[in-house]
Design an enzyme around this catalytic site. Structure first.
Site, PDB file in Angstrom:
ATOM      1  N   GLU A   1      44.341  58.430  42.128  1.00 35.41           N
ATOM      2  CA  GLU A   1      44.571  57.059  42.655  1.00 35.41           C
ATOM      3  C   GLU A   1      43.815  56.008  41.843  1.00 35.41           C
ATOM      4  OE1 GLU A   1      45.461  56.196  46.568  1.00 35.41           O
ATOM      5  OE2 GLU A   1      46.053  58.241  47.056  1.00 35.41           O
TER       6      GLU A   1
HETATM    7  N1  CAA Z   1      49.523  43.993  43.670  1.00 28.49           N
HETATM    8  C1  CAA Z   1      50.666  43.373  43.296  1.00 28.49           C
HETATM    9  N2  CAA Z   1      51.015  43.213  41.977  1.00 28.49           N
HETATM   10  C2  CAA Z   1      50.168  43.693  41.062  1.00 28.49           C
HETATM   11  C3  CAA Z   1      48.967  44.350  41.394  1.00 28.49           C
HETATM   12  C4  CAA Z   1      48.652  44.467  42.762  1.00 28.49           C
HETATM   13  N3  CAA Z   1      47.549  45.081  43.165  1.00 28.49           N
HETATM   14  N4  CAA Z   1      48.347  44.728  40.256  1.00 28.49           N
HETATM   15  C5  CAA Z   1      49.125  44.337  39.247  1.00 28.49           C
HETATM   16  N5  CAA Z   1      50.224  43.713  39.736  1.00 28.49           N
HETATM   17  C6  CAA Z   1      51.310  43.084  38.973  1.00 28.49           C
HETATM   18  C7  CAA Z   1      50.767  42.006  38.036  1.00 28.49           C
HETATM   19  O1  CAA Z   1      50.659  40.770  38.705  1.00 28.49           O
HETATM   20  C8  CAA Z   1      51.780  41.995  36.930  1.00 28.49           C
HETATM   21  O2  CAA Z   1      52.932  41.292  37.353  1.00 28.49           O
HETATM   22  P1  CAA Z   1      53.450  39.990  36.516  1.00 28.49           P
HETATM   23  O3  CAA Z   1      53.751  40.479  35.138  1.00 28.49           O
HETATM   24  O4  CAA Z   1      54.665  39.549  37.282  1.00 28.49           O
HETATM   25  O5  CAA Z   1      52.329  39.007  36.545  1.00 28.49           O
HETATM   26  C9  CAA Z   1      52.204  43.457  36.857  1.00 28.49           C
HETATM   27  O6  CAA Z   1      51.905  44.052  38.117  1.00 28.49           O
HETATM   28  C10 CAA Z   1      51.523  44.208  35.756  1.00 28.49           C
HETATM   29  O7  CAA Z   1      50.135  44.154  35.996  1.00 28.49           O
HETATM   30  P2  CAA Z   1      49.061  44.464  34.869  1.00 28.49           P
HETATM   31  O8  CAA Z   1      49.370  43.666  33.644  1.00 28.49           O
HETATM   32  O9  CAA Z   1      47.716  44.322  35.500  1.00 28.49           O
HETATM   33  O10 CAA Z   1      49.376  45.997  34.554  1.00 28.49           O
HETATM   34  P3  CAA Z   1      48.687  46.995  33.547  1.00 28.49           P
HETATM   35  O11 CAA Z   1      49.750  47.692  32.811  1.00 28.49           O
HETATM   36  O12 CAA Z   1      47.609  46.301  32.780  1.00 28.49           O
HETATM   37  O13 CAA Z   1      48.050  48.095  34.533  1.00 28.49           O
HETATM   38  C11 CAA Z   1      46.430  49.102  36.001  1.00 28.49           C
HETATM   39  C12 CAA Z   1      47.061  47.820  35.464  1.00 28.49           C
HETATM   40  C13 CAA Z   1      45.497  48.609  37.114  1.00 28.49           C
HETATM   41  C14 CAA Z   1      45.645  49.875  34.959  1.00 28.49           C
HETATM   42  C15 CAA Z   1      47.535  50.024  36.628  1.00 28.49           C
HETATM   43  O14 CAA Z   1      48.380  50.577  35.644  1.00 28.49           O
HETATM   44  C16 CAA Z   1      46.958  51.155  37.460  1.00 28.49           C
HETATM   45  O15 CAA Z   1      46.605  50.952  38.627  1.00 28.49           O
HETATM   46  N6  CAA Z   1      46.848  52.372  36.885  1.00 28.49           N
HETATM   47  C17 CAA Z   1      46.398  53.538  37.638  1.00 28.49           C
HETATM   48  C18 CAA Z   1      47.552  54.236  38.298  1.00 28.49           C
HETATM   49  C19 CAA Z   1      47.137  55.030  39.507  1.00 28.49           C
HETATM   50  O16 CAA Z   1      46.295  54.629  40.291  1.00 28.49           O
HETATM   51  N7  CAA Z   1      47.788  56.192  39.706  1.00 28.49           N
HETATM   52  C20 CAA Z   1      47.555  56.961  40.877  1.00 28.49           C
HETATM   53  C21 CAA Z   1      48.685  57.901  41.094  1.00 28.49           C
HETATM   54  S1  CAA Z   1      48.943  58.276  42.795  1.00 28.49           S
HETATM   55  C22 CAA Z   1      47.813  59.466  43.225  1.00 28.49           C
HETATM   56  O17 CAA Z   1      46.893  59.748  42.509  1.00 28.49           O
HETATM   57  C23 CAA Z   1      48.045  60.061  44.556  1.00 28.49           C
HETATM   58  C24 CAA Z   1      47.276  61.314  44.797  1.00 28.49           C
HETATM   59  O18 CAA Z   1      47.673  62.368  44.412  1.00 28.49           O
HETATM   60  C25 CAA Z   1      46.059  61.311  45.588  1.00 28.49           C
END
Ligand code: CAA
Length: 380
Positions: free
Chosen positions: A363
């Protein structure tokens, strides 16, 4: 400010504690060794109303608040994080995504059975080449008119086998980058879905983790969650709450290890007195307790913000990063306090240490949380 829990929150905490200390403890070491899914315990989790606990009662959910969720997650994770991860993914990822972004028809069809615990949900974002960099989705969902045609592979999927409903992210318009991603509700039994073997993991061994392959899977048009191209935002917004769940899990792993270390330091003597009477041990316990308490406040603050309808994305990232990192530190110290016994299975702390490691990874790794936190500090 009021730091008191309500009577209902205390009841939920107690119910979770009783379930964990009475039931889960009985076979947790054996299930971990055999990597065996806790099928029977899941039935009790359903009876307690912990699957779907935050969903509105009008969809058969428990209507409990997020603070209660944190309290329950902590208690269950003290004993068995393999069970609490199923609970976390089900509640904060699967149920939340449909309740927040689903149409009324989707809620009637999918949220009601999820919220009553009749079926379990899973969240399919990670791919072999898209983990932290979640917007690089390779799984495709081609728009075919009446339906989407899905092809690709998801991996490290919690509840891939026990789950019946998948929240799937896939790319529909590759030229649009993250704005081309869609989120879907997919039935696990759909033709063309196959599972890889059970992942043989270092910790959380009895949770159900597989890769999921999609070959020409037809997903009805009405199963898309949200507007076309809104899927990445569905995933990001949903993960904000998911991280409160995993932060509370890490908190529980750490506080469980601390409780065991305190108990052991009272029972074990060295150099003619109990371990806790040695300042070296007492100070370790003190440092561990401060970290656990700080993590608890981070989790409760994020939960409270969510319950109050305020922004909680950065608070949940802070909670997740801090709680996961201290879980690793606290469990390592708990093993150290137990000495040689800590390294053996029987005293539980080595397992807690293995479980803690995963909370720094899934996550969103601790580094991903730092991206979220630092961007919030630096934005104009
Ligand atoms: N809420 C709404 N929109 C959001 C947001 C949020 N929290 N965070 C980003 N966005 C939107 C941004 O506003 C942007 O939109 P616009 O282009 O329209 O402005 C778009 O999403 C892209 O955002 P970023 O440029 O910030 O995206 P990024 O490519 O730089 O990635 C990141 C950001 C935080 C690294 C993201 O990729 C991330 O969270 N990565 C980790 C993934 C993850 O947590 N995976 C977990 C898998 S599930 C799991 O693990 C379950 C399990 O088994 C326990």
């Amino acid at each position: 400010m009021n730091f008191e829990f309500t009577e209902e929150q205390i009841m939920i905490q107690q119910a979770a504690r009783d379930f964990a200390q009475r039931d889960l403890i009985t076979d947790v070491i054996e299930r971990d060794a055999k990597a065996e899914f806790p099928t029977e315990h899941m039935k009790n989790l359903i009876k307690l109303g912990f699957l779907g606990m935050n969903v509105d009662p009008k969809y058969d959910g428990g209507g409990m608040d997020t603070v209660s969720y944190v309290l329950a997650m902590e208690e269950i994770s003290k004993i068995d994080a393999s069970v609490s991860v199923v609970m976390s993914v089900h509640n904060s990822l699967a149920c939340y995504a449909i309740e927040k972004f689903g149409t009324e028809e989707q809620k009637q069809k999918y949220l009601i059975p999820l919220a009553s615990g009749e079926i379990i949900g899973a969240f399919l974002l990670s791919e072999p080449e898209a983990g932290s960099d979640a917007s690089s989705q390779r799984t495709t969902a081609e728009d075919m008119g009446d339906y989407y045609l899905v092809n690709g592979t998801k991996n490290f999927i919690t509840s891939a086998k026990c789950g019946s409903i998948y929240i799937l992210m896939a790319q529909t318009h590759p030229e649009k980058g993250h704005k081309g991603i869609n989120a879907f509700i997919v039935e696990k039994d759909s033709t063309g879905i196959t599972l890889g073997p059970h992942e043989d993991k270092m910790g959380m061994r009895s949770s159900d983790t597989h890769s999921v392959m999609f070959t020409d899977v037809k997903v009805p048009k009405e199963n898309r969650l949200g507007e076309d191209g809104f899927g990445f935002k569905v995933a990001m917004k949903t993960l904000e709450g998911g991280r409160i769940g995993i932060a509370s899990q890490a908190l529980g792993i750490a506080s469980g290890a601390l409780e065991r270390a305190i108990q052991y330091s009272k029972e074990r003597k060295a150099f003619g007195k109990e371990l806790y009477k040695h300042q070296a041990i007492a100070f370790k316990l003190s440092d561990m307790a401060v970290k656990v308490e700080a993590a608890r406040y981070f989790c409760l603050k994020a939960a409270w913000l969510k319950d109050m309808g305020q922004d909680y994305g950065v608070a949940s990232a802070m909670a997740k990063q801090y709680a996961a990192d201290i879980a690793m530190e606290v469990t390592t110290e708990a093993v150290q306090i137990h000495g040689g016994y800590g390294y053996s299975k029987e005293y539980h702390v080595e397992r807690l240490m293995r479980e803690a490691k995963l909370t720094q990874i899934y996550e969103g790794t601790s580094e991903v949380q730092k991206i979220i936190i630092s961007r919030s500090l630096l934005k104009d």
